[in-house]
Scaffold this motif. Structure first.
Motif, PDB file in Angstrom:
ATOM      1  N   ARG A  62       0.829  -1.206   0.000  1.00 48.23           N
ATOM      2  CA  ARG A  62       0.000   0.000   0.000  1.00 48.23           C
ATOM      3  C   ARG A  62       0.864   1.257   0.000  1.00 48.23           C
ATOM      4  O   ARG A  62       0.588   2.232  -0.696  1.00 48.23           O
ATOM      5  CB  ARG A  62      -0.918  -0.003   1.222  1.00 48.23           C
ATOM      6  CG  ARG A  62      -1.943   1.126   1.186  1.00 48.23           C
ATOM      7  CD  ARG A  62      -2.838   1.091   2.382  1.00 48.23           C
ATOM      8  NE  ARG A  62      -3.532  -0.179   2.477  1.00 48.23           N
ATOM      9  CZ  ARG A  62      -4.105  -0.631   3.579  1.00 48.23           C
ATOM     10  NH1 ARG A  62      -4.042   0.076   4.688  1.00 48.23           N
ATOM     11  NH2 ARG A  62      -4.715  -1.787   3.602  1.00 48.23           N
ATOM     12  N   LYS A  65       2.282   1.781  -3.493  1.00 48.07           N
ATOM     13  CA  LYS A  65       1.291   2.323  -4.428  1.00 48.07           C
ATOM     14  C   LYS A  65       1.098   3.816  -4.194  1.00 48.07           C
ATOM     15  O   LYS A  65       1.050   4.603  -5.150  1.00 48.07           O
ATOM     16  CB  LYS A  65      -0.042   1.592  -4.257  1.00 48.07           C
ATOM     17  CG  LYS A  65      -1.116   2.080  -5.197  1.00 48.07           C
ATOM     18  CD  LYS A  65      -2.397   1.322  -5.002  1.00 48.07           C
ATOM     19  CE  LYS A  65      -3.471   1.849  -5.918  1.00 48.07           C
ATOM     20  NZ  LYS A  65      -4.750   1.183  -5.684  1.00 48.07           N
ATOM     21  N   THR A  66       1.013   4.213  -2.942  1.00 47.80           N
ATOM     22  CA  THR A  66       0.855   5.629  -2.610  1.00 47.80           C
ATOM     23  C   THR A  66       2.058   6.435  -3.091  1.00 47.80           C
ATOM     24  O   THR A  66       1.896   7.515  -3.666  1.00 47.80           O
ATOM     25  CB  THR A  66       0.686   5.798  -1.089  1.00 47.80           C
ATOM     26  OG1 THR A  66      -0.392   4.987  -0.652  1.00 47.80           O
ATOM     27  CG2 THR A  66       0.418   7.232  -0.724  1.00 47.80           C
ATOM     28  N   ARG A  68       4.080   5.672  -5.525  1.00 52.37           N
ATOM     29  CA  ARG A  68       4.053   5.698  -6.991  1.00 52.37           C
ATOM     30  C   ARG A  68       3.066   6.751  -7.491  1.00 52.37           C
ATOM     31  O   ARG A  68       3.361   7.508  -8.425  1.00 52.37           O
ATOM     32  CB  ARG A  68       3.697   4.311  -7.515  1.00 52.37           C
ATOM     33  CG  ARG A  68       3.901   4.140  -8.976  1.00 52.37           C
ATOM     34  CD  ARG A  68       3.713   2.705  -9.436  1.00 52.37           C
ATOM     35  NE  ARG A  68       2.443   2.139  -9.015  1.00 52.37           N
ATOM     36  CZ  ARG A  68       2.312   1.081  -8.215  1.00 52.37           C
ATOM     37  NH1 ARG A  68       3.380   0.470  -7.750  1.00 52.37           N
ATOM     38  NH2 ARG A  68       1.123   0.640  -7.879  1.00 52.37           N
ATOM     39  N   LEU A  69       1.894   6.834  -6.859  1.00 54.54           N
ATOM     40  CA  LEU A  69       0.908   7.834  -7.262  1.00 54.54           C
ATOM     41  C   LEU A  69       1.402   9.251  -6.977  1.00 54.54           C
ATOM     42  O   LEU A  69       1.199  10.164  -7.786  1.00 54.54           O
ATOM     43  CB  LEU A  69      -0.416   7.584  -6.533  1.00 54.54           C
ATOM     44  CG  LEU A  69      -1.154   6.313  -6.952  1.00 54.54           C
ATOM     45  CD1 LEU A  69      -2.354   6.076  -6.046  1.00 54.54           C
ATOM     46  CD2 LEU A  69      -1.579   6.380  -8.397  1.00 54.54           C
ATOM     47  N   ARG A  70       2.055   9.446  -5.841  1.00 54.30           N
ATOM     48  CA  ARG A  70       2.615  10.773  -5.527  1.00 54.30           C
ATOM     49  C   ARG A  70       3.673  11.174  -6.539  1.00 54.30           C
ATOM     50  O   ARG A  70       3.724  12.323  -6.981  1.00 54.30           O
ATOM     51  CB  ARG A  70       3.240  10.767  -4.137  1.00 54.30           C
ATOM     52  CG  ARG A  70       2.242  10.924  -3.037  1.00 54.30           C
ATOM     53  CD  ARG A  70       2.950  11.229  -1.722  1.00 54.30           C
ATOM     54  NE  ARG A  70       2.039  11.049  -0.633  1.00 54.30           N
ATOM     55  CZ  ARG A  70       2.182  10.158   0.344  1.00 54.30           C
ATOM     56  NH1 ARG A  70       3.235   9.379   0.367  1.00 54.30           N
ATOM     57  NH2 ARG A  70       1.292  10.038   1.278  1.00 54.30           N
ATOM     58  N   HIS A  71       4.523  10.218  -6.901  1.00 49.23           N
ATOM     59  CA  HIS A  71       5.564  10.513  -7.883  1.00 49.23           C
ATOM     60  C   HIS A  71       4.942  10.881  -9.233  1.00 49.23           C
ATOM     61  O   HIS A  71       5.388  11.827  -9.893  1.00 49.23           O
ATOM     62  CB  HIS A  71       6.497   9.318  -8.022  1.00 49.23           C
ATOM     63  CG  HIS A  71       7.587   9.534  -9.010  1.00 49.23           C
ATOM     64  ND1 HIS A  71       8.634  10.396  -8.771  1.00 49.23           N
ATOM     65  CD2 HIS A  71       7.786   9.028 -10.254  1.00 49.23           C
ATOM     66  CE1 HIS A  71       9.429  10.401  -9.821  1.00 49.23           C
ATOM     67  NE2 HIS A  71       8.945   9.576 -10.735  1.00 49.23           N
ATOM     68  N   ALA A  72       3.930  10.146  -9.642  1.00 48.91           N
ATOM     69  CA  ALA A  72       3.256  10.444 -10.912  1.00 48.91           C
ATOM     70  C   ALA A  72       2.641  11.841 -10.875  1.00 48.91           C
ATOM     71  O   ALA A  72       2.714  12.589 -11.860  1.00 48.91           O
ATOM     72  CB  ALA A  72       2.190   9.390 -11.196  1.00 48.91           C
ATOM     73  N   MET A  73       2.049  12.218  -9.736  1.00 50.10           N
ATOM     74  CA  MET A  73       1.460  13.553  -9.620  1.00 50.10           C
ATOM     75  C   MET A  73       2.544  14.630  -9.697  1.00 50.10           C
ATOM     76  O   MET A  73       2.360  15.652 -10.367  1.00 50.10           O
ATOM     77  CB  MET A  73       0.706  13.662  -8.288  1.00 50.10           C
ATOM     78  CG  MET A  73       0.010  14.992  -8.092  1.00 50.10           C
ATOM     79  SD  MET A  73      -1.272  15.285  -9.322  1.00 50.10           S
ATOM     80  CE  MET A  73      -2.522  14.168  -8.736  1.00 50.10           C
ATOM     81  N   ARG A  76       3.552  15.022 -13.299  1.00 48.83           N
ATOM     82  CA  ARG A  76       2.554  15.703 -14.126  1.00 48.83           C
ATOM     83  C   ARG A  76       2.533  17.203 -13.879  1.00 48.83           C
ATOM     84  O   ARG A  76       2.267  17.973 -14.785  1.00 48.83           O
ATOM     85  CB  ARG A  76       1.167  15.134 -13.845  1.00 48.83           C
ATOM     86  CG  ARG A  76       0.873  13.840 -14.549  1.00 48.83           C
ATOM     87  CD  ARG A  76      -0.602  13.549 -14.531  1.00 48.83           C
ATOM     88  NE  ARG A  76      -1.132  13.448 -13.186  1.00 48.83           N
ATOM     89  CZ  ARG A  76      -1.373  12.308 -12.554  1.00 48.83           C
ATOM     90  NH1 ARG A  76      -1.119  11.159 -13.129  1.00 48.83           N
ATOM     91  NH2 ARG A  76      -1.853  12.301 -11.332  1.00 48.83           N
TER      92      ARG A  76
END
Length: 80
Positions: A62, A65-66, A68-73, A76
């Motif tokens: 978990r 995943k968090t 990875r999502l923060r890095h993607a944000m 962007r």
């Protein structure tokens, strides 16, 4: 049961072989160490570090995943 003050608890910094007087390498020893040896130790350290990260990723999916999502944000919203 012995009281708390009578037990000998090692300090967190006290480790076997951690005596700075005896473990310190002098300048001639550092000069003798080859670059290849230093690179070998560094490569081993980086392999161990990567292995530890992979283990943490498997144990805490978990959090991974968090992250990875923060890095993607961040990627962007980053302006070149």
């Amino acid at each position: 049961m012995p009281d708390r003050d009578s037990r000998q608890v090692p300090s967190p910094r006290a480790q076997p072989g951690a005596d700075p007087e005896t473990d310190r390498m002098d300048e001639t020893d550092r000069a003798d160490e080859s670059d290849a040896e230093r690179r070998r130790r560094r490569a081993r350290f980086l392999r161990d570090l990567a292995e530890a990260r992979e283990l943490r990723d498997r144990v805490q999916p978990r959090r991974v995943k968090t992250a990875r999502l923060r890095h993607a944000m961040r990627m962007r919203t980053f302006r070149w």
